[in-house]
Design a protein around this motif. Structure first.
Motif, PDB file in Angstrom:
ATOM      1  N   UNK A   1      37.150  12.523 -21.494  1.00 58.69           N
ATOM      2  CA  UNK A   1      36.053  11.567 -21.611  1.00 58.69           C
ATOM      3  C   UNK A   1      35.915  11.121 -23.065  1.00 58.69           C
ATOM      4  N   UNK A   2      35.977  12.078 -23.999  1.00 60.12           N
ATOM      5  CA  UNK A   2      35.903  11.732 -25.406  1.00 60.12           C
ATOM      6  C   UNK A   2      37.073  10.874 -25.846  1.00 60.12           C
ATOM      7  N   UNK A   3      38.268  11.172 -25.326  1.00 55.17           N
ATOM      8  CA  UNK A   3      39.451  10.391 -25.695  1.00 55.17           C
ATOM      9  C   UNK A   3      39.364   8.963 -25.151  1.00 55.17           C
TER      10      UNK A   3
ATOM     11  N   UNK B   1      45.650  10.596 -27.538  1.00 60.51           N
ATOM     12  CA  UNK B   1      44.592  11.095 -28.412  1.00 60.51           C
ATOM     13  C   UNK B   1      44.136  12.499 -28.022  1.00 60.51           C
ATOM     14  N   UNK B   2      44.168  12.791 -26.729  1.00 60.77           N
ATOM     15  CA  UNK B   2      43.635  14.065 -26.243  1.00 60.77           C
ATOM     16  C   UNK B   2      44.664  15.185 -26.222  1.00 60.77           C
ATOM     17  N   UNK B   3      45.932  14.870 -26.503  1.00 64.54           N
ATOM     18  CA  UNK B   3      46.989  15.867 -26.336  1.00 64.54           C
ATOM     19  C   UNK B   3      46.778  17.135 -27.169  1.00 64.54           C
ATOM     20  N   UNK B   4      46.428  17.048 -28.465  1.00 67.91           N
ATOM     21  CA  UNK B   4      46.214  18.296 -29.221  1.00 67.91           C
ATOM     22  C   UNK B   4      45.113  19.180 -28.620  1.00 67.91           C
ATOM     23  N   UNK B   5      43.985  18.570 -28.239  1.00 67.14           N
ATOM     24  CA  UNK B   5      42.891  19.352 -27.655  1.00 67.14           C
ATOM     25  C   UNK B   5      43.273  19.907 -26.290  1.00 67.14           C
ATOM     26  N   UNK B   6      44.058  19.156 -25.524  1.00 66.87           N
ATOM     27  CA  UNK B   6      44.511  19.621 -24.212  1.00 66.87           C
ATOM     28  C   UNK B   6      45.424  20.829 -24.354  1.00 66.87           C
TER      29      UNK B   6
END
Length: 218
Positions: free
Chosen positions: A107-109, A143-148
């Motif tokens: 959602x943030x991404x 964008x979300x890959x590092x956090x994922x």
């Protein structure tokens, strides 16, 4: 009472536990991806009827311990006549847990993608499904890959809680071998090495992706 050696049978037992740790992680992560995508899309929807349930889902599963969620699934479902095996209960709990965290990450991404791109797509007459599939989601995924990846590491370590409901994964296997051999430092040293060899490459990958994104944003 004397100690016994940690031999090939004990190592094989630990490797079986390691295999189940990987299987549980896979179930939880894949299920979390599928349901997390639904949660993320509902969170950014313009309809309150979709946003509010998704927000409530995230609040509940982010605001309660994974251990409690495992207990609720394993001991709660039989109250409704659903007798589930321990591995299935753990997989369901991990999926629900992962979907809340991944849904919020994505959602943030999605919201981090510049608004001008959505406006340009609307000006070109793109419908919402095409906008999300072809423009927003590819950028949001990047964008979300590092956090994922970081969450995947946490999920892998979280599978150790499966021992609470009697499931034999890596941590529980280590406890059993330790009780048999009376060599806890050696056994849990081996268990720790297994976890490290799984988590460390993932952490490095996540850090590398984060640096690449930071360089690309300059």
């Amino acid at each position: 009472m004397g100690t016994s050696n940690v031999g090939l049978p004990e190592l094989y037992f630990l490797l079986r536990g390691l295999g189940w740790t990987l299987i549980l992680t896979g179930f939880g992560f894949v299920g979390g991806i599928l349901f997390g995508l639904v949660v993320a899309l509902a969170r950014v929807s313009r309809r309150r009827l979709l946003r509010w349930p998704a927000k409530a889902w995230i609040v509940v599963f982010q605001g309660t311990p994974l251990l409690m969620q495992l207990f609720v699934v394993f001991f709660g479902l039989p109250l409704f006549g659903l007798d589930v095996a321990p591995w299935l209960a753990v997989a369901v709990a991990l999926t629900a847990h992962a979907s809340a965290f991944l849904g919020e990450i994505w959602r943030g991404a999605i919201e981090a993608v510049p608004l001008g791109q959505s406006e340009a797509a609307h000006a070109l007459g793109l419908k919402y499904p095409s906008l999300m599939r072809d423009i927003i989601m590819p950028q949001a995924f990047r964008l979300s890959l590092p956090a994922t990846i970081g969450f995947l590491v946490q999920l892998l370590k979280g599978t150790s809680l499966a021992a609470i409901v009697g499931f034999i994964e890596l941590s529980r296997a280590g406890q059993i071998v330790s009780n048999q051999t009376f060599q806890p430092l050696l056994v849990f040293g081996i268990v720790g090495i297994f976890y490290f060899l799984l988590c460390w490459p993932l952490s490095l990958w996540g850090s590398r992706m984060e640096r690449r994104l930071a360089q690309a944003a300059r």
